[in-house]
Design a protein around this motif. Sequence first.
Motif, short mmCIF file in Angstrom:
data_model
loop_
_atom_site.label_atom_id
_atom_site.label_comp_id
_atom_site.label_asym_id
_atom_site.label_seq_id
_atom_site.Cartn_x
_atom_site.Cartn_y
_atom_site.Cartn_z
N LYS A 18 -94.05 -25.46 1.73
CA LYS A 18 -94.05 -24.42 2.76
C LYS A 18 -95.11 -24.70 3.82
N LYS A 19 -96.27 -25.17 3.38
CA LYS A 19 -97.34 -25.46 4.32
C LYS A 19 -96.98 -26.65 5.21
N VAL A 20 -96.31 -27.66 4.62
CA VAL A 20 -95.89 -28.81 5.40
C VAL A 20 -94.84 -28.38 6.43
N VAL A 21 -93.95 -27.47 6.04
CA VAL A 21 -92.91 -26.98 6.95
C VAL A 21 -93.54 -26.31 8.17
N ARG A 22 -94.67 -25.62 7.97
CA ARG A 22 -95.35 -25.00 9.11
C ARG A 22 -95.82 -26.05 10.12
N TYR A 23 -96.25 -27.19 9.61
CA TYR A 23 -96.64 -28.28 10.52
C TYR A 23 -95.40 -28.89 11.18
N LEU A 24 -94.29 -28.91 10.43
CA LEU A 24 -93.05 -29.46 10.96
C LEU A 24 -92.54 -28.63 12.14
N ALA A 25 -92.89 -27.35 12.19
CA ALA A 25 -92.42 -26.48 13.27
C ALA A 25 -92.86 -26.96 14.64
N HIS A 26 -93.98 -27.71 14.70
CA HIS A 26 -94.46 -28.23 15.98
C HIS A 26 -93.51 -29.30 16.54
N TYR A 27 -92.64 -29.83 15.69
CA TYR A 27 -91.76 -30.93 16.10
C TYR A 27 -90.30 -30.52 15.90
N MET A 91 -82.90 -42.48 15.18
CA MET A 91 -83.33 -41.55 14.14
C MET A 91 -84.66 -41.99 13.53
N SER A 92 -84.81 -43.30 13.33
CA SER A 92 -86.07 -43.83 12.79
C SER A 92 -87.23 -43.56 13.74
N ILE A 93 -86.98 -43.71 15.05
CA ILE A 93 -88.03 -43.43 16.04
C ILE A 93 -88.45 -41.96 15.94
N CYS A 94 -87.48 -41.06 15.88
CA CYS A 94 -87.78 -39.62 15.77
C CYS A 94 -88.57 -39.33 14.49
N ASN A 95 -88.10 -39.89 13.36
CA ASN A 95 -88.77 -39.64 12.08
C ASN A 95 -90.20 -40.15 12.08
N ASN A 96 -90.41 -41.34 12.69
CA ASN A 96 -91.78 -41.88 12.76
C ASN A 96 -92.69 -40.98 13.57
N ARG A 97 -92.19 -40.49 14.71
CA ARG A 97 -93.00 -39.62 15.55
C ARG A 97 -93.33 -38.31 14.83
N ILE A 98 -92.36 -37.77 14.12
CA ILE A 98 -92.59 -36.52 13.37
C ILE A 98 -93.62 -36.75 12.27
N THR A 99 -93.40 -37.78 11.46
CA THR A 99 -94.26 -38.04 10.30
C THR A 99 -95.70 -38.30 10.70
N SER A 136 -107.09 -41.89 2.21
CA SER A 136 -106.12 -42.39 1.22
C SER A 136 -105.00 -41.39 0.97
N ASP A 137 -105.35 -40.13 0.72
CA ASP A 137 -104.31 -39.14 0.44
C ASP A 137 -103.39 -38.94 1.63
N ALA A 138 -103.95 -38.99 2.84
CA ALA A 138 -103.12 -38.85 4.05
C ALA A 138 -102.15 -40.02 4.17
N ASP A 139 -102.61 -41.24 3.83
CA ASP A 139 -101.73 -42.41 3.88
C ASP A 139 -100.59 -42.28 2.86
N GLN A 140 -100.93 -41.85 1.64
CA GLN A 140 -99.90 -41.66 0.62
C GLN A 140 -98.90 -40.60 1.06
N PHE A 141 -99.40 -39.54 1.66
CA PHE A 141 -98.52 -38.48 2.15
C PHE A 141 -97.59 -39.02 3.24
N THR A 142 -98.11 -39.87 4.12
CA THR A 142 -97.29 -40.48 5.17
C THR A 142 -96.12 -41.25 4.59
N ASP A 143 -96.41 -42.09 3.59
CA ASP A 143 -95.35 -42.91 2.97
C ASP A 143 -94.25 -42.03 2.38
#
Length: 593
Positions: A18-27, A91-99, A136-143
């Motif tokens: 749910k918290k990640v979805v709140r960040y997703l709202a910006h994109y 789609m990959s470009i969009c996903n990379n920008r979002i992530t 480190s945790d941010a990198d793992q989250f990115t992947d």
Amino acid sequence: MKKSALKKTTVPFFATVKKVVRYLAHYRILFGLSLLLATVSVISLLYLPVLTGQAIDLIVAPGKVDFENLTPLLTRGLVVIGITALSQWFMSICNNRITFGIVRRLRQDAFVSIQKLPLSFLDKHPVGGLVSRVISDADQFTDGLLMGFSQLFTGVLTILGTLGFMLALNPWLTLWVVLVTPLSLFVASFIAKRTHQMFQKQTETRGEQTALIDEMIGSHKTVVAFSHEDEALAEFDEVNDRLELVSRKATFFSSLTNPSTRFVNNLVYAGVALIGALMILGTDGDMLTVGLLSCFLTYANQYTKPFNEISGVITELQLAMTCAARLFELIEAQPEPPEPEDAEVLAPEDINGRVSLRAVCFSYDPEKELIQNLNLSLHKGQRVAIVGPTGCGKTTVINLLMRFYDVDSGEISVSGIDIRHMKRHSLRNAYGMVLQDTWLSAGTVKENIAFGRPDATNEEIVAAAKAAHADSFIRRLPDGYNTQLSEGGGMLSQGQKQLLCIARVFLCLPPMLILDEATSSIDTRTELKIQNAFADLMEGRTSFIVAHRLSTIKEADVILVMKNGRIIEQGDHKTLLKQGGFYAEMYNSQFDS
């Protein structure tokens, strides 16, 4: 080594989502475009088997190959392949920008949170553990998030789309596919529930290892000086072995997902091929042609493949959300108490130097008393020395004056204003502070001196360095004031680092000073010069001097002798010596043979 209390918290998976979805709202716009492109990609992929099946029927038809109708089909197939490739690329470009946008915001919020955290929080948590969360945790989250965007949405759309196409082709074969495929979801869910805690333990142990490495590298000279290398290596090996064990367990059990779901998917594929072949033979191709069976086999494969991918995505998302939870714990950590809306904003020139402590009580641990009923009143320009045995509360008084900690009770006021009713930056800008522990940032010598006044001119910086007796050694450096220093000051001696810190104070010229063993790392000859310079600097400025060498504070206007958090003696040097009390005992002990 300090262990972080944060990592003991277990955050539910969906609460983190749910918290990640709140960040997703910006994109949301990019996210909608990504879904649209995923839909186009899936539709294109699903249409291609129809063209392939029709082409096969034209090739295997009795008599001849129907090139007249085959050529348009092949052309249409190439166009569909092109549309698929382009939609997946965009789609990959969009996903990379979002992530990476979400991760950038998370790191930014985490760093902002660190700036707002009280000193008490940072004192209780190892630096390496906090760094591990932000890096480190941010990198793992990115992947994990990138894999989720890349495969999860297209996988779900593919499942729904292929299901519709298969029902249109042959409901009986579709029934077999739908009945068997959920086994892969059951297997994936069964394994995922048991690997979540393993991944959580893995991230916690990784953070512990990062903290240990940071501690040992930062204290390497001390480790070597005490021949502690073997003990440090043994401690690292213990943590490293635990990390290897939990990582192997997490990886092993999560890796069971893929072969298990592939086994179920192969059952589906084999069943479709067998049942379809029997239907062709039993009806002479009236119910099902070879081309339609080929098309259906492709759909069956496309239908089951996302289940396999999604199971892998779930594993990665578990690790990603575990790492995200650790980041959110840092972001949501309790910040310093908010300042009142009517808090005073004072410029340094508005500070008159009057400081008052009234009935101040404070302790780091509620069960252990430290400072009790401390009273003190100072006028502008007074030089106050604070002395006493180790642990008596000298540095604690400095922490309270700077409002690194708030008093438990009582009041500290500056210029007649309770410091809790002042903006923190106003209060701290009023002090010039030189500590025993020096701190220099990565940058030039000039930038380090101008740390408190970035707009200072070169002439002012040089003048401050000369006043601090640092100019001569600075000019001997390879590039003088433009010499680049690494984090912590690089190859500079401890005394040279301290001189640069003293130069910072000479540049700022604040209305009040705090000198906590400010000349402890400087040779005696230079110390005499610095003391004379400090005497000029302290003229007209309220100054607090913490010292262990009592010979350096004989000229102080007031000497506060502290013991067990209380002021037990107060007066100037001569008066305290005449009293023959605790101060006289400490002073004379420094000259005993």
